[in-house]
Design a protein around this motif. Structure first.
Motif, short mmCIF file in Angstrom:
data_model
loop_
_atom_site.label_atom_id
_atom_site.label_comp_id
_atom_site.label_asym_id
_atom_site.label_seq_id
_atom_site.Cartn_x
_atom_site.Cartn_y
_atom_site.Cartn_z
N SER A 250 0.87 -1.18 0.00
CA SER A 250 0.00 0.00 0.00
C SER A 250 0.90 1.24 0.00
O SER A 250 1.95 1.23 0.65
CB SER A 250 -0.90 0.02 1.25
N PRO A 251 0.59 2.28 -0.76
CA PRO A 251 -0.63 2.49 -1.52
C PRO A 251 -0.68 1.79 -2.88
O PRO A 251 -1.68 1.93 -3.60
CB PRO A 251 -0.64 4.01 -1.70
N LEU B 59 5.01 1.85 7.57
CA LEU B 59 6.36 2.38 7.76
C LEU B 59 6.31 3.76 8.41
O LEU B 59 5.45 4.58 8.07
CB LEU B 59 7.09 2.50 6.42
N ILE B 60 7.26 4.00 9.34
CA ILE B 60 7.45 5.35 9.88
C ILE B 60 8.94 5.65 9.90
O ILE B 60 9.78 4.74 9.81
CB ILE B 60 6.86 5.49 11.31
N ALA C 219 14.72 5.03 -0.48
CA ALA C 219 14.47 6.47 -0.61
C ALA C 219 13.04 6.74 -1.09
O ALA C 219 12.40 7.71 -0.66
CB ALA C 219 15.48 7.10 -1.57
N MET C 220 12.55 5.87 -1.98
CA MET C 220 11.16 6.02 -2.43
C MET C 220 10.20 5.87 -1.25
O MET C 220 9.28 6.69 -1.07
CB MET C 220 10.84 4.97 -3.49
N LEU C 221 10.40 4.85 -0.43
CA LEU C 221 9.53 4.63 0.73
C LEU C 221 9.61 5.81 1.70
O LEU C 221 8.61 6.24 2.26
CB LEU C 221 9.93 3.33 1.43
N TYR C 222 10.82 6.32 1.90
CA TYR C 222 11.02 7.44 2.82
C TYR C 222 10.24 8.67 2.33
O TYR C 222 9.59 9.37 3.13
CB TYR C 222 12.52 7.75 2.93
N ARG C 223 10.32 8.92 1.02
CA ARG C 223 9.60 10.08 0.47
C ARG C 223 8.09 9.90 0.66
O ARG C 223 7.36 10.86 0.94
CB ARG C 223 9.93 10.26 -1.01
N MET C 224 7.63 8.66 0.52
CA MET C 224 6.20 8.40 0.68
C MET C 224 5.75 8.67 2.12
O MET C 224 4.67 9.22 2.36
CB MET C 224 5.88 6.96 0.26
N VAL C 225 6.60 8.28 3.08
CA VAL C 225 6.28 8.57 4.48
C VAL C 225 6.24 10.08 4.69
O VAL C 225 5.30 10.62 5.31
CB VAL C 225 7.31 7.92 5.43
N PRO D 243 2.86 4.36 3.57
CA PRO D 243 3.13 3.10 2.88
C PRO D 243 3.18 1.93 3.86
O PRO D 243 3.60 2.07 5.00
CB PRO D 243 4.51 3.34 2.25
N GLU D 244 2.73 0.79 3.39
CA GLU D 244 2.80 -0.45 4.16
C GLU D 244 3.64 -1.45 3.39
O GLU D 244 3.59 -1.52 2.15
CB GLU D 244 1.40 -1.03 4.40
#
Length: 514
Positions: free
Chosen positions: A100-101, A126-127, A247-253, A259-260
């Motif tokens: 997700s998303p 994620l956090i 880095a992509m996941l971090y930007r999403m947070v 993101p999950e």
């Protein structure tokens, strides 16, 4: 005059005969290395079939047993010598997916000695670490991590290596990037420091607070390359995700996308297992109680298959021993090879050998150690032994110019206190020399990384190192003189104003990871 000439000829005849015999051995070493190389099949069996050799894993034991079988097949006596015990662990399947998303499979892996998830895995949001004012505010924030995956690495501002920037960017743009990255790195480190923790002990604090898992990203400053070390959690999983996905996941947070990810990180806890060195020898005929030692650590980290750290060093020593047994089966001195365990955790296997075998260490003629990658040997230094120039230079003269011309020597050099297994012997006063290799981007791309694999081996360079090692071992074995152990007087330390001293032997960790 004729009688004098005859006497002179008869006197010189044994010397001429020995010189021809020596030349024949050196020629045969090269002939066997070039015409009957076993390097590629050894590399395949060790790196592709067995794989990474993390201390305490079944693959490490498999590698020890494989090496003993190989040596015995070549007619060389070999055995596994236990020096300690280690936490037994076996890597299983790792799957990391963003669910997700949107759906995307992520590039990453569990860290060594990671606590296993179930086969169903864990799904959680994620956090990232917050901006921390002080330790009290951080303790309050810790209450929010329960059931979450916590990202503990900084979001890198670029995934391009510096040499790529240097090639394509304007000088101003390159300097701007570096300046901003340095400032970001400093701010990140200071932020963690304000929590009251550091980068290591913050992990158990997050685990105790109920985090679902730890997500790290130890970028190695190369495209797609991360360094893979060990987990510091006891019950929850720790995974490393490559920079591009991290880095992509971090930007999403940061953007509130919440993101999950779903993580399956299976492994097996195998309890306590024995830890070994593999030792093989060709017994000396004239001076069997004096030793020439070929040295390479056998273990690796397990992000890749340990090809250049230290698969290539292992291949060099095995192939050199095979060749020596074939063309020089009756050495003057005993030629021994040590494939050391747990070098990666602090030279444990070699330092244990030094502690357990003073009768060998006290009678070492020379140790030749190779560790730092696949490149041809480019330098040898005298390791702080005062008269090393005399014998190292003498032995190197026998090495073909095609190899020796690429090698820089420095004498008397400096005693190594760490870094690789030669340091274990140097600390005990034994002449031990590191055969230092060309980089081939070793530090960024293969040292302890997920890209340390068979395809990175430069077999021409490894073959060159085999010939060098075999000839150096032969010359050291045949040398009429025993090597001097006289040490240089170390200078005053400019920083402390105190006299520097020779390194002291390490105390090996004999019960590790527990």
């Amino acid at each position: 005059m004729q009688k004098l000439s005859l006497c002179t000829f008869l006197f010189l005849l044994p010397l001429l005969s020995f010189s021809q015999e020596k030349d024949a051995v050196i020629e045969n070493i090269q002939k066997e290395a070039y015409e009957n190389s076993q390097l590629e099949i050894l590399a395949h069996e060790l790196l592709d079939d067995i794989g990474p050799r993390l201390v305490g894993t079944p693959q490490m034991q498999q590698a020890h047993d494989w090496a003993v079988k190989k040596y015995k097949g070549w007619g060389i006596a070999a055995e596994n010598q236990q020096w300690g015990e280690w936490k037994g662990w076996e890597r299983g399947i790792t799957h990391i997916d963003m669910v997700s998303p949107r759906i995307q499979t992520l590039s990453g892996t569990q860290l060594a000695w990671n606590p296993s998830t179930s086969s169903n895995g864990i799904t959680a949001e994620l956090i990232v670490l917050p901006e921390i004012k002080d330790s009290l505010s951080f303790k309050k924030w810790l209450q929010t991590v329960k059931g979450k995956f916590v990202m503990i690495a900084m979001k890198q501002p670029t995934g391009r290596p510096d040499d790529n920037w240097e090639k394509w960017a304007t000088p101003e743009s390159f300097e701007k990037m570096k300046s901003e990255r340095n400032a970001q790195t400093k701010a990140w480190n200071e932020n963690i420091k304000r929590s009251g923790y550091n980068r290591r002990n913050i992990i158990p604090a997050l685990e105790d607070a109920g985090a679902a898992g730890i997500v790290d990203s130890y970028w190695s400053r190369g495209f797609g390359v991360n360094k893979i070390f060990g987990a510091r959690t006891k019950k929850i999983p720790t995974v490393d995700i490559e920079l591009e996905d991290y880095a992509m996941l971090y930007r999403m947070v940061e953007h509130g996308d919440k993101p999950e990810i779903h993580v399956v990180a299976e492994s097996k806890d195998l309890g306590v297992v024995p830890a070994f060195n593999t030792i093989a020898e060709i017994k000396g005929t004239e001076k069997p109680d004096e030793y020439v030692i070929l040295s390479a650590h056998f273990d690796s980290w397990d992000g890749g298959t340990g090809a250049t750290d230290n698969g290539t060093g292992t291949l060099v020593m095995m192939e050199a021993m095979r060749i020596l047994k074939k063309v020089y089966p009756n050495p003057k001195r005993t030629i021994l090879v040590g494939h050391w365990g747990s070098e990666e955790q602090g030279l444990n296997g070699s330092s244990a050998f030094v502690a357990d075998h003073p009768e060998i260490v006290n009678n070492i003629q020379a140790v030749f150690n190779q560790d730092n990658g696949t490149g041809r040997v480019k330098s040898i230094n005298g390791a702080g032994f005062l008269h090393s120039y005399e014998y190292i230079s003498r032995w190197l003269k026998a090495v073909p110019d095609t190899i020796s011309r690429h090698i820089e020597t420095s004498f008397p050099g400096w005693p190594s206190s760490g870094g690789s297994d030669n340091a274990s012997f140097v600390a005990a006063g034994a002449p031990a020399f590191n055969l230092s290799s060309l980089s081939w981007s070793y530090w960024n791309y293969t040292w302890h990384t997920n890209r340390d694999t068979y395809d990175k081996i430069i077999f021409d360079d490894v073959q060159s190192n085999v010939i060098l090692t075999a000839i150096m071992a032969y010359m050291a074995s045949e040398d009429d003189s025993k090597t001097s152990r006289a040490q240089i007087i170390l200078p005053i330390n400019d920083r402390t104003g105190e006299q520097q001293t020779w390194p002291t032997p390490r105390v090996p960790e004999r019960k590790g990871g527990m």
